[in-house]
Design a protein around this motif. Sequence first.
Motif, short mmCIF file in Angstrom:
data_model
loop_
_atom_site.label_atom_id
_atom_site.label_comp_id
_atom_site.label_asym_id
_atom_site.label_seq_id
_atom_site.Cartn_x
_atom_site.Cartn_y
_atom_site.Cartn_z
N LEU A 80 0.80 -1.22 0.00
CA LEU A 80 0.00 0.00 0.00
C LEU A 80 0.84 1.27 0.00
O LEU A 80 0.29 2.37 0.10
N ASN A 81 2.17 1.14 -0.07
CA ASN A 81 3.06 2.31 -0.08
C ASN A 81 2.92 3.11 1.22
O ASN A 81 3.00 4.34 1.21
N LEU A 82 2.69 2.40 2.33
CA LEU A 82 2.50 3.05 3.63
C LEU A 82 3.57 2.57 4.61
O LEU A 82 3.41 1.54 5.26
N ILE A 214 -0.61 9.54 1.65
CA ILE A 214 -1.52 10.56 1.11
C ILE A 214 -1.13 10.92 -0.32
O ILE A 214 -1.99 11.07 -1.21
N THR A 215 0.18 11.05 -0.57
CA THR A 215 0.65 11.37 -1.92
C THR A 215 0.21 10.31 -2.92
O THR A 215 -0.23 10.63 -4.04
N ASP A 216 0.29 9.04 -2.54
CA ASP A 216 -0.12 7.95 -3.43
C ASP A 216 -1.62 8.01 -3.70
O ASP A 216 -2.07 7.77 -4.81
N ALA A 221 -6.02 9.42 -7.54
CA ALA A 221 -7.40 9.83 -7.27
C ALA A 221 -8.29 9.70 -8.50
O ALA A 221 -9.49 9.41 -8.39
N GLY A 222 -7.72 9.89 -9.68
CA GLY A 222 -8.51 9.80 -10.90
C GLY A 222 -9.03 8.41 -11.21
O GLY A 222 -9.94 8.24 -12.03
#
Length: 506
Positions: A80-82, A214-216, A221-222
Amino acid sequence: MLDNLILGITTAFSLHNLLYSFLGVFVGNLIGVLPGIGALAAISMLLPLTYTLEPAAALMMLAGIYYGTSFGGAATSILLNLPGTASHAVVCVDGNPMAKQGRGGSALFIAMFASFIGVMTGIVLMLFFSPMLTDVAFLFGPAEYFSLMALGLLAAATLSTGSPVKGIASVVIGLAIGVIGTDVNSGVARFDFGIPELQDGIALVTLAMGLFGITDVLANAGKIGQGSVISESKITGSAIRPAKGEIKQSMPAIGRGSVLGGVLGILPGAGGTIASFMSYAIEKKSSKTPQRFGKGAIEGVAGPEAANSSAAITAFIPTLTLGIPGDAVMALMLGALMIQNIQPGPQMMVEHPELFWGLLISFATGNLLLLILNIPLIGVWVKLLSVPYRLIYPTVLFLISIGVYSTNNNLFDVVAVLVIGMFGYLLARLKFQPAPLLLGFVLGPMLEENFRRALLLSRGDMSTFMTRPISSVCMSIIFVIIAFIVYKRVKSTVAGGSAKALRASE
């Protein structure tokens, strides 16, 4: 040595201690998967449970929580890139691209395998070289720490897959964010802009979650309304097993990372963080195909994970043998020992041999339990990637908010992580890398503190950084790297100018 090992095996394999070790790794693994809730929060919450336990069982459970959260943190970093901790941030650089390519199972398997090898290497180093490594730690003063951290920051600048100038700029931005808060020497608030919450600085978890999580979310978001998923990874045995040759390809990285982490783990401060970032830099620089890094290179996961895990084990050396905790987690371990009326120090191996050697053996058994526990769960973790964006990202935002809020129980941190996330998104669009920025933030305050302390001890004499042997070696390496970067830059500029002149003449 043989008698001590037998005593340690007897202690670690008693049913009572084994159950508490398993409980620690199980709880640590579950907590590690939750973004933002790392080993420090987990041990703080569960420390009261150890009051009524025997010393060996108490310490084994807390140690299990410590490295259990590391295993769990790797899963969220890759899938999840977290990153839950700074030491896992660099794993996102190649681990998350692997997940998006449908290789999430392979990345998790290699991370767990590398982590286990790193732990075993740390145990061997602790077993045979504890006295020598303790002596090495004593050789490091403020000047040596400053030089080592400066070298680490320069290595971080080379992590950037794009322009080296942007890599250095990312480190500088991290250093600037790191000095926000109250100066430890003068007590003066710096760069707080009149906001009381900024006087304590920005929390590490807040910055890491914002820059990566958040950046990811903003970057993708699109895709939220399109029903698309992160990856169509299939949950089969072949999806979980590494591809042919990947284990062989990652073994040199695991070996180098394990030794590097084992040595750096004994140093007070961010040993695991420095080790994982330096391991990544070494793998990228030594690779014949450095362009693969940042796009899913298996060595970019294997080396840092091995370094981080090895450092986590050898961090116990100064805590147990000198009574000097290297970080906040080790300070809690020290507190747990003192609650049990056990005084850490050089005499601990003599006065409480069953505790010292039992804990050492429990590192191996606990990590083996973690491996057995996690390999069947790889399929469950990878299944997260098949959840549509419209479901996974609101959940991720919720977990980030909960994790960040739990750090200080303050809503300001939730607002801060959103602002940092938007800033991180802007940096990503401008092709700046988040990993060097995060390391600059982590090492910045320690770099400043050791620089000022070294000058205090030398009465303002800057030559102290070149006259002390270890410091001078680190500074010499820094100068060589800078000279090499400048040489390459000048060479490419001259070559570009010559090619342009040749085309003009034609």
